[in-house]
Scaffold this motif. Structure first.
Motif, PDB file in Angstrom:
ATOM      1  N   HIS A  81       0.806  -1.221   0.000  1.00  0.00           N
ATOM      2  CA  HIS A  81       0.000   0.000   0.000  1.00  0.00           C
ATOM      3  C   HIS A  81       0.843   1.277   0.000  1.00  0.00           C
ATOM      4  O   HIS A  81       1.028   1.927   1.038  1.00  0.00           O
ATOM      5  N   PRO A  82       1.390   1.695  -1.133  1.00  0.00           N
ATOM      6  CA  PRO A  82       2.070   2.995  -1.189  1.00  0.00           C
ATOM      7  C   PRO A  82       1.184   4.093  -0.590  1.00  0.00           C
ATOM      8  O   PRO A  82      -0.018   4.134  -0.843  1.00  0.00           O
ATOM      9  N   PHE A  83       1.803   4.961   0.179  1.00  0.00           N
ATOM     10  CA  PHE A  83       1.055   5.880   1.045  1.00  0.00           C
ATOM     11  C   PHE A  83       1.569   7.297   0.860  1.00  0.00           C
ATOM     12  O   PHE A  83       2.770   7.526   0.704  1.00  0.00           O
ATOM     13  N   PHE A 139      -4.918   5.557 -14.549  1.00  0.00           N
ATOM     14  CA  PHE A 139      -4.501   4.414 -13.733  1.00  0.00           C
ATOM     15  C   PHE A 139      -5.742   3.601 -13.397  1.00  0.00           C
ATOM     16  O   PHE A 139      -6.872   4.045 -13.635  1.00  0.00           O
ATOM     17  N   VAL A 140      -5.529   2.393 -12.857  1.00  0.00           N
ATOM     18  CA  VAL A 140      -6.646   1.562 -12.423  1.00  0.00           C
ATOM     19  C   VAL A 140      -6.676   1.479 -10.905  1.00  0.00           C
ATOM     20  O   VAL A 140      -5.688   1.740 -10.231  1.00  0.00           O
ATOM     21  N   ARG A 141      -7.866   1.119 -10.403  1.00  0.00           N
ATOM     22  CA  ARG A 141      -8.153   1.013  -8.971  1.00  0.00           C
ATOM     23  C   ARG A 141      -8.043   2.386  -8.303  1.00  0.00           C
ATOM     24  O   ARG A 141      -8.064   3.401  -8.983  1.00  0.00           O
ATOM     25  N   GLY A 142      -8.001   2.441  -6.975  1.00  0.00           N
ATOM     26  CA  GLY A 142      -8.129   3.741  -6.344  1.00  0.00           C
ATOM     27  C   GLY A 142      -7.550   3.815  -4.951  1.00  0.00           C
ATOM     28  O   GLY A 142      -6.599   3.098  -4.614  1.00  0.00           O
ATOM     29  N   SER A 143      -8.176   4.673  -4.118  1.00  0.00           N
ATOM     30  CA  SER A 143      -7.567   4.990  -2.821  1.00  0.00           C
ATOM     31  C   SER A 143      -8.627   5.214  -1.765  1.00  0.00           C
ATOM     32  O   SER A 143      -9.800   5.454  -2.061  1.00  0.00           O
ATOM     33  N   LYS A 144      -8.185   5.153  -0.532  1.00  0.00           N
ATOM     34  CA  LYS A 144      -8.981   5.559   0.628  1.00  0.00           C
ATOM     35  C   LYS A 144      -8.220   6.679   1.335  1.00  0.00           C
ATOM     36  O   LYS A 144      -7.006   6.604   1.506  1.00  0.00           O
ATOM     37  N   VAL A 198      -4.191   6.073   1.229  1.00  0.00           N
ATOM     38  CA  VAL A 198      -3.800   4.673   1.046  1.00  0.00           C
ATOM     39  C   VAL A 198      -4.136   4.271  -0.381  1.00  0.00           C
ATOM     40  O   VAL A 198      -5.309   4.291  -0.770  1.00  0.00           O
ATOM     41  N   GLY A 199      -3.139   3.936  -1.169  1.00  0.00           N
ATOM     42  CA  GLY A 199      -3.368   3.546  -2.561  1.00  0.00           C
ATOM     43  C   GLY A 199      -3.362   2.046  -2.727  1.00  0.00           C
ATOM     44  O   GLY A 199      -2.544   1.342  -2.127  1.00  0.00           O
ATOM     45  N   GLU A 200      -4.295   1.539  -3.542  1.00  0.00           N
ATOM     46  CA  GLU A 200      -4.273   0.103  -3.829  1.00  0.00           C
ATOM     47  C   GLU A 200      -2.970  -0.264  -4.515  1.00  0.00           C
ATOM     48  O   GLU A 200      -2.496   0.434  -5.412  1.00  0.00           O
ATOM     49  N   ASP A 201      -2.411  -1.364  -4.084  1.00  0.00           N
ATOM     50  CA  ASP A 201      -1.135  -1.874  -4.587  1.00  0.00           C
ATOM     51  C   ASP A 201      -1.437  -3.112  -5.425  1.00  0.00           C
ATOM     52  O   ASP A 201      -2.031  -4.076  -4.926  1.00  0.00           O
ATOM     53  N   LEU A 202      -1.067  -3.104  -6.710  1.00  0.00           N
ATOM     54  CA  LEU A 202      -1.321  -4.262  -7.559  1.00  0.00           C
ATOM     55  C   LEU A 202      -0.204  -5.297  -7.389  1.00  0.00           C
ATOM     56  O   LEU A 202       0.963  -4.944  -7.203  1.00  0.00           O
ATOM     57  N   PRO A 203      -0.554  -6.596  -7.446  1.00  0.00           N
ATOM     58  CA  PRO A 203       0.467  -7.639  -7.233  1.00  0.00           C
ATOM     59  C   PRO A 203       1.407  -7.774  -8.418  1.00  0.00           C
ATOM     60  O   PRO A 203       0.973  -7.842  -9.568  1.00  0.00           O
ATOM     61  N   GLU A 204       2.698  -7.796  -8.120  1.00  0.00           N
ATOM     62  CA  GLU A 204       3.724  -8.034  -9.130  1.00  0.00           C
ATOM     63  C   GLU A 204       4.718  -9.044  -8.570  1.00  0.00           C
ATOM     64  O   GLU A 204       5.160  -8.918  -7.431  1.00  0.00           O
ATOM     65  N   ASN A 246       1.668   2.580 -11.943  1.00  0.00           N
ATOM     66  CA  ASN A 246       0.249   2.754 -11.640  1.00  0.00           C
ATOM     67  C   ASN A 246       0.070   3.411 -10.266  1.00  0.00           C
ATOM     68  O   ASN A 246      -0.736   4.333 -10.099  1.00  0.00           O
ATOM     69  N   SER A 247       0.852   2.960  -9.291  1.00  0.00           N
ATOM     70  CA  SER A 247       0.760   3.531  -7.946  1.00  0.00           C
ATOM     71  C   SER A 247       1.216   4.984  -7.930  1.00  0.00           C
ATOM     72  O   SER A 247       0.625   5.835  -7.250  1.00  0.00           O
ATOM     73  N   ASN A 248       2.278   5.295  -8.654  1.00  0.00           N
ATOM     74  CA  ASN A 248       2.759   6.675  -8.687  1.00  0.00           C
ATOM     75  C   ASN A 248       1.705   7.612  -9.272  1.00  0.00           C
ATOM     76  O   ASN A 248       1.467   8.709  -8.752  1.00  0.00           O
ATOM     77  N   ARG A 249       1.068   7.186 -10.341  1.00  0.00           N
ATOM     78  CA  ARG A 249       0.024   8.020 -10.942  1.00  0.00           C
ATOM     79  C   ARG A 249      -1.175   8.141  -9.999  1.00  0.00           C
ATOM     80  O   ARG A 249      -1.763   9.220  -9.864  1.00  0.00           O
TER      81      ARG A 249
END
Length: 554
Positions: free
Chosen positions: A318-320, A356-361, A414-420, A449-452
């Motif tokens: 979760h990049p923050f 980007f895809v997905r989102g944040s809280k 809190v950004g969604e973190d995609l699995p890599e 994606n997380s940076n954007r």
């Protein structure tokens, strides 16, 4: 052989006696499993490498709190350097993993934000074409979520339109305070979603939990015993039901027999002696770093339960980002609860037009005391409204504190973190813990994606606080000391070629070895994961109990 024998009354097993179930880790998921199994009459031993938290040692009620807490209760084990911690090689990661060894686990140092995953979090592949769908749905998990809320003693307000309809929370929401209302002001002016914070802190007495007195020191332990952690919410009942807890026990290996079934573990006790504990079933609840580390230390060169090659891979943290905003208005912004006085899910779901895809809280928090507002969010300089850069320290220190202390709030993003698969936990080749065991090494990079995602949300958050009248803003992204959420390193799924465990947490390769922490999550969502961790553990433990006569054991 099965684990079907039930005892007529609780009996705590003797040390080294073979037990029905051995659990590694006494944190949120291990506590849930231990309580359920002991109540079902099964013999249970839990290995915890830390000890019981000493509430008298928490510094939140002391004048020197801000000066000493950043060492004694720092969430980074490399900084805290407690005898019960293992070191972590962070030379190859953008984000430091944060964790705490002790009864109650890392929740001893969490902010108590209590958020369920949203329905879309279980269907990321179907909805957005990335990552994987979960082998269960939001609706499947909801009954367990609501039951865990009652056990934990959650305060909140139901009716949030971002979620499907649900029943009431066990306790009314905690006060939003001046910080919350200032956050609301900005959201209202922008026309964006907000909702009163839901927190694992009862607003009334609940079992061994006391009402919150709003010290705002949740991240360094609660001296009042108001923040809900499982040393208070679950362990008293688990011990009464017959579970055995061995503290200061560092597990070094999961042992297996010639048939490939787990037979127990090897561990170092509090005196440094190597011992064995035999068990018919082994459950790992050691977090998204500790669990893959233990699997990689077991079973030979490639590790245990690793025919898929995925043990340790797909780490999500979760990049923050954080935005500290100061206002002319007095906000009493040292008062708690710390975790979230309000939250926003305005930008939670995918909108591809954003890039980007997905989102944040977002969660709106108080800014703390003088030390906290003097630079603890990670920046070394700030930009004034006139656009000039100014140091935090020297002649500016008193001016900075006077402007910010009691007048600031923090929005955490809190950004969604995609699995890599390239983001992973491996064993260090040269760093060891105090027992000579290889330390984990974290290989992790924040992806594009997380940076954007973070930059988009930072820009929107700045719009919100400026609409509320902010006179100064400080941005930190991505915050290096933010790896509270350790997710995804033993992924669940139906196919043994593309997953480590099935939907019930059972390892495909070792059917009497289970994982019940956030390691199994296929995706990370963008909410705080503890609520979902405990709900999944309750669901999977209940199923293990129901199917115990069919459980294959050594």
């Amino acid at each position: 052989m099965s684990v079907s024998q039930l005892k007529t009354k609780p009996r705590r097993p003797r040390r080294d006696e073979e037990v029905d179930v051995l659990i590694v880790g006494a944190g949120p998921s291990g506590s849930v499993a231990a309580l359920e199994l002991a109540k079902a009459g099964m013999s249970v031993v839990v290995m915890e490498q830390g000890d019981w938290p000493e509430y008298a040692e928490y510094t939140g009620a002391r004048p020197e709190h801000e000066l000493v807490s950043t060492k004694l209760w720092h969430p980074n084990p490399n900084v805290r350097d407690s005898p019960s911690d293992y070191p972590v090689d962070t030379s190859t990661t953008d984000i430091n993993p944060l964790m705490y060894a002790g009864v109650g686990g890392s929740a001893n140092l969490y902010g108590a934000q209590w958020m369920h995953f949203l329905p879309s979090d279980f269907r990321v592949r179907s909805l957005d074409g990335v990552a994987d769908d979960w082998p269960m749905s939001y609706e499947d998990l909801l009954p367990y979520q609501l039951e865990i809320e009652r056990q934990v003693g959650v305060s909140g307000l139901s009716g949030d339109p971002a979620y499907p309809p649900r029943g009431p929370y066990p306790f009314p929401a905690l006060p939003m305070g001046s910080v919350g209302y200032k956050g609301i002001e900005g959201q209202e002016k922008m026309g964006w979603h907000w909702w009163p914070g839901s927190n694992a802190i009862p607003s009334e007495q609940h079992g061994q939990l006391n009402p919150c007195v709003r010290r705002g020191t949740c991240l360094t332990g609660c001296p009042e015993g108001a923040k809900s952690t499982t040393d208070r919410s679950h362990w008293p009942m688990a011990l009464k039901a017959g579970a055995m807890l061995i503290t200061n026990a560092r597990v070094s290996e999961i042992e297996t027999n010639e048939e490939g079934l787990a037979t127990g573990v090897v561990y170092f006790d509090a005196n440094g002696r190597q011992r064995r504990q035999r068990a018919k079933v082994v459950i790992l609840c050691a977090n998204g770093v500790g669990t893959p580390r233990l699997l990689l230390m077991s079973g030979g060169e490639d590790g245990l339960a690793n025919s898929s090659g995925l043990v340790g891979k797909r780490l999500m943290m979760h990049p923050f980002a954080s935005i500290l905003a100061s206002f002319p208005d007095p906000l009493d912004s040292w008062r708690g609860p710390f975790g979230q006085q309000i939250y926003s899910l305005e930008f939670y779901e995918t909108d591809e037009s954003r890039g980007f895809v997905r989102g944040s809280k977002w969660n709106c928090m108080p800014s703390g005391g003088p030390v906290g507002v003097s630079g603890a969010i990670g920046s070394k300089v700030y930009v004034s409204e006139e656009g000039d850069y100014r140091d935090f320290w020297g002649s500016n220190l008193h001016e900075n504190v006077a402007r910010r202390f009691g007048h600031s709030l923090i929005w955490g993003i809190v950004g969604e973190d995609l699995p890599e698969e390239s983001n992973q936990v491996v064993l260090s080749s040269d760093l060891t813990d105090s027992d000579g065991l290889p330390a984990p090494q974290i290989r992790y990079q924040v992806n594009e994606n997380s940076n954007r995602l973070l930059q988009f949300n930072i820009d929107r958050c700045l719009e919100s606080v400026k609409a509320a009248g902010a006179i100064e803003t400080l941005v930190s992204t991505p915050v290096r000391e933010s790896g509270w959420h350790l997710i995804g390193t033993t992924v669940m799924g139906a196919d043994p070629k593309t997953s480590v465990v099935d939907q019930w947490g059972a390892a495909h390769d070792v059917p009497n070895l289970y994982v019940m922490d956030a390691s199994t999550f296929p995706t990370s969502g963008a909410t705080n994961p503890t609520a979902t961790i405990m709900a999944v553990a309750l669901r999977n433990t209940r199923r293990l109990i129901a199917e115990r006569r069919n459980q294959k054991v050594a």
